[in-house]
Design a protein around this motif. Structure first.
Motif, PDB file in Angstrom:
ATOM      1  N   ASN A  77       0.835  -1.200   0.000  1.00  0.00           N
ATOM      2  CA  ASN A  77       0.000   0.000   0.000  1.00  0.00           C
ATOM      3  C   ASN A  77       0.870   1.251   0.000  1.00  0.00           C
ATOM      4  O   ASN A  77       2.052   1.193   0.344  1.00  0.00           O
ATOM      5  N   PRO A  78       0.344   2.404  -0.402  1.00  0.00           N
ATOM      6  CA  PRO A  78       1.149   3.643  -0.438  1.00  0.00           C
ATOM      7  C   PRO A  78       1.737   3.958   0.929  1.00  0.00           C
ATOM      8  O   PRO A  78       1.065   3.867   1.951  1.00  0.00           O
ATOM      9  N   GLN A  79       3.033   4.352   0.933  1.00  0.00           N
ATOM     10  CA  GLN A  79       3.740   4.608   2.175  1.00  0.00           C
ATOM     11  C   GLN A  79       4.113   6.078   2.373  1.00  0.00           C
ATOM     12  O   GLN A  79       4.818   6.406   3.313  1.00  0.00           O
ATOM     13  N   GLY A  80       3.685   6.932   1.448  1.00  0.00           N
ATOM     14  CA  GLY A  80       3.954   8.363   1.629  1.00  0.00           C
ATOM     15  C   GLY A  80       5.379   8.763   1.353  1.00  0.00           C
ATOM     16  O   GLY A  80       5.925   9.635   2.042  1.00  0.00           O
ATOM     17  N   GLY A  81       6.014   8.159   0.354  1.00  0.00           N
ATOM     18  CA  GLY A  81       7.373   8.537  -0.008  1.00  0.00           C
ATOM     19  C   GLY A  81       7.445   9.922  -0.628  1.00  0.00           C
ATOM     20  O   GLY A  81       6.437  10.497  -1.043  1.00  0.00           O
ATOM     21  N   ASP A  82       8.654  10.470  -0.665  1.00  0.00           N
ATOM     22  CA  ASP A  82       8.844  11.811  -1.202  1.00  0.00           C
ATOM     23  C   ASP A  82       8.756  11.818  -2.726  1.00  0.00           C
ATOM     24  O   ASP A  82       9.033  10.818  -3.390  1.00  0.00           O
ATOM     25  N   VAL A  83       8.385  12.974  -3.274  1.00  0.00           N
ATOM     26  CA  VAL A  83       8.467  13.193  -4.720  1.00  0.00           C
ATOM     27  C   VAL A  83       9.866  13.737  -4.995  1.00  0.00           C
ATOM     28  O   VAL A  83      10.173  14.888  -4.668  1.00  0.00           O
ATOM     29  N   GLU A  84      10.727  12.903  -5.529  1.00  0.00           N
ATOM     30  CA  GLU A  84      12.124  13.258  -5.722  1.00  0.00           C
ATOM     31  C   GLU A  84      12.533  13.036  -7.171  1.00  0.00           C
ATOM     32  O   GLU A  84      12.138  12.056  -7.799  1.00  0.00           O
ATOM     33  N   TYR A  85      13.360  13.953  -7.686  1.00  0.00           N
ATOM     34  CA  TYR A  85      13.953  13.791  -9.007  1.00  0.00           C
ATOM     35  C   TYR A  85      15.432  13.439  -8.843  1.00  0.00           C
ATOM     36  O   TYR A  85      16.119  13.964  -7.947  1.00  0.00           O
ATOM     37  N   PHE A  86      15.911  12.534  -9.691  1.00  0.00           N
ATOM     38  CA  PHE A  86      17.303  12.120  -9.685  1.00  0.00           C
ATOM     39  C   PHE A  86      17.898  12.371 -11.067  1.00  0.00           C
ATOM     40  O   PHE A  86      17.153  12.562 -12.044  1.00  0.00           O
TER      41      PHE A  86
ATOM     42  N   ALA B 292       8.993  10.433 -13.750  1.00  0.00           N
ATOM     43  CA  ALA B 292       9.796   9.454 -13.014  1.00  0.00           C
ATOM     44  C   ALA B 292       9.430   9.360 -11.529  1.00  0.00           C
ATOM     45  O   ALA B 292       9.399   8.256 -10.968  1.00  0.00           O
ATOM     46  N   PRO B 293       9.144  10.466 -10.828  1.00  0.00           N
ATOM     47  CA  PRO B 293       8.805  10.351  -9.402  1.00  0.00           C
ATOM     48  C   PRO B 293       7.521   9.574  -9.124  1.00  0.00           C
ATOM     49  O   PRO B 293       7.241   9.254  -7.966  1.00  0.00           O
ATOM     50  N   LEU B 294       6.731   9.296 -10.171  1.00  0.00           N
ATOM     51  CA  LEU B 294       5.486   8.555  -9.968  1.00  0.00           C
ATOM     52  C   LEU B 294       5.695   7.049 -10.006  1.00  0.00           C
ATOM     53  O   LEU B 294       4.727   6.291  -9.937  1.00  0.00           O
ATOM     54  N   ARG B 295       6.930   6.593 -10.142  1.00  0.00           N
ATOM     55  CA  ARG B 295       7.223   5.162 -10.111  1.00  0.00           C
ATOM     56  C   ARG B 295       6.698   4.546  -8.819  1.00  0.00           C
ATOM     57  O   ARG B 295       6.681   5.188  -7.765  1.00  0.00           O
ATOM     58  N   ARG B 296       6.292   3.276  -8.894  1.00  0.00           N
ATOM     59  CA  ARG B 296       5.812   2.577  -7.691  1.00  0.00           C
ATOM     60  C   ARG B 296       6.957   2.410  -6.700  1.00  0.00           C
ATOM     61  O   ARG B 296       8.043   1.949  -7.058  1.00  0.00           O
ATOM     62  N   LYS B 297       6.711   2.761  -5.452  1.00  0.00           N
ATOM     63  CA  LYS B 297       7.748   2.644  -4.435  1.00  0.00           C
ATOM     64  C   LYS B 297       7.106   2.504  -3.065  1.00  0.00           C
ATOM     65  O   LYS B 297       5.914   2.767  -2.883  1.00  0.00           O
ATOM     66  N   GLY B 298       7.913   2.072  -2.100  1.00  0.00           N
ATOM     67  CA  GLY B 298       7.462   1.951  -0.728  1.00  0.00           C
ATOM     68  C   GLY B 298       7.105   0.542  -0.332  1.00  0.00           C
ATOM     69  O   GLY B 298       6.400  -0.153  -1.056  1.00  0.00           O
TER      70      GLY B 298
END
Length: 366
Positions: free
Chosen positions: A173-182, A189-195
């Protein structure tokens, strides 16, 4: 690099599922969902086995809640049957991949843990002039799913096992990660699934896998002789400050390949004589103290135990077990006076007639 195959029959074996159910219920045996599952244990396990073999298993929804540890953390609890699956998977793949971890990563590993990590940290700190201590910013919420799957495919080639792993990862489930650019990122790219959910057994193991390559980078390419990690808290020690300054930059660059960033405040380079915080203790050159936030949790826990004993929620043997466990933890620091101050003031009264019982080493129970 060795990749492991033919794991599926071991994971779906009924004996492994039965063992997984016993592991998943530890400390939760009398909860309603566990009792309901165990009431028809054989049928429930056969159902899970069929769902796995037919590859129709779908993870359930998470129950979420916040804890203060000491900062707010989102905990996601999977349904009990999913936790059985997590144990069944980890029973097979953890022993295979754990052997590739370096000796000085201590979290969520059998035979390691906080106290062994603390002992190693003390040894490094007291034999070095400088420490580079780092923390990864919002580690679990920012673990990238695509990168994690790639890392796991480098270790496992069994297609059915990879299917189950990806089911579990994608079911997060969504974990509230940051919107970050690398560097090199496109607009979306920041919308990739993560957490990953912190409460999952699989998440704890996957978190070690995610930083395993980083551990080897620090040890083998940076040539850091004194390095250890506990989850996302890691430290390098040296008498050469310039080496640690260069390592700091190299580490930050490497972590960007994992779409991670160092915490800007908690990552610092300083002299070990100033003292460093680690796993709830403050390590100083001449003594080991308990951190204030850890001490507050001890007092809060004692207050709760006092209330539970007074209402009959907890038995005397269980109370003694809990208190002795706390004291055993505090014994890893120079805490004799602290333990006397804390424990001598607490009196635990049962709900019925007064009964004075002396608990060895710690406090008086009435």
């Amino acid at each position: 690099m060795k990749r492991y195959g033919n794991l599926w029959s071991q994971i779906t074996d009924f004996g492994n599922l039965l063992l997984a159910a016993r592991q998943a219920q530890q400390g939760k045996r009398y909860r309603p969902n566990v009792l309901a599952f165990n009431y028809n244990l054989e049928q429930e396990l056969l159902r899970l086995q069929t769902e796995l073999v037919d590859r129709i298993y779908t993870p359930g929804g998470y129950r979420t809640f916040m804890i203060q540890d000491p900062k707010p953390r989102l905990i996601s609890a999977a349904p009990y049957c999913d936790r059985v699956i997590h144990h069944a998977l980890c029973n097979v793949i953890v022993p295979l991949i754990d052997r590739t971890f370096i000796a000085d990563t201590y979290a969520n590993r059998l035979g390691y843990g906080t106290h062994r990590a603390l002992k190693r940290f003390i040894h490094f700190a007291r034999s070095s002039q400088y420490i580079l201590q780092c923390d990864i910013r919002k580690y679990f919420p920012n673990i990238d799913h695509a990168i994690l799957k790639t890392l796991l495919r480098r270790k496992i080639k069994c297609p059915e096992t990879l299917w189950l792993i990806e089911r579990i990862i994608d079911g997060s489930n969504p974990q509230g990660g940051d919107v970050e650019y690398f560097p090199g990122d496109e607009l979306l790219a920041p919308l990739r699934r993560k957490g990953l959910p912190i409460g999952n057994l699989t998440s704890q193991f996957f978190a070690n896998v995610y930083l395993n390559g980083f551990d080897h980078f620090v040890k083998e390419q940076l040539k850091a002789q004194k390095y250890l990690r506990y989850v996302d808290d890691f430290a390098l020690f040296s008498d050469d400050r310039a080496f640690l300054e260069e390592a700091w930059l190299a580490i930050a660059d490497y972590l960007t390949t994992l779409r991670l960033k160092l915490h800007p405040v908690k990552s610092q380079l300083f002299e070990t004589r100033q003292g460093a915080n680690f796993v709830g203790f403050r390590v100083l050159p001449d003594r080991i103290r308990v951190r204030n936030d850890n001490l507050r949790r001890v007092r809060d826990r004692l207050k709760q135990l006092q209330q539970d004993y007074a209402t009959g929620t907890i038995s005397l043997p269980k109370l003694v077990q809990c208190l002795q466990s706390w004291e055993a933890h505090l014994l890893h620091g120079d805490t004799y006076r602290l333990r006397r101050q804390i424990f001598d003031r607490w009196v635990f009264k049962p709900p019925s007639k007064p009964l004075s019982v002396k608990i060895p080493f710690i406090l008086e129970v009435e």
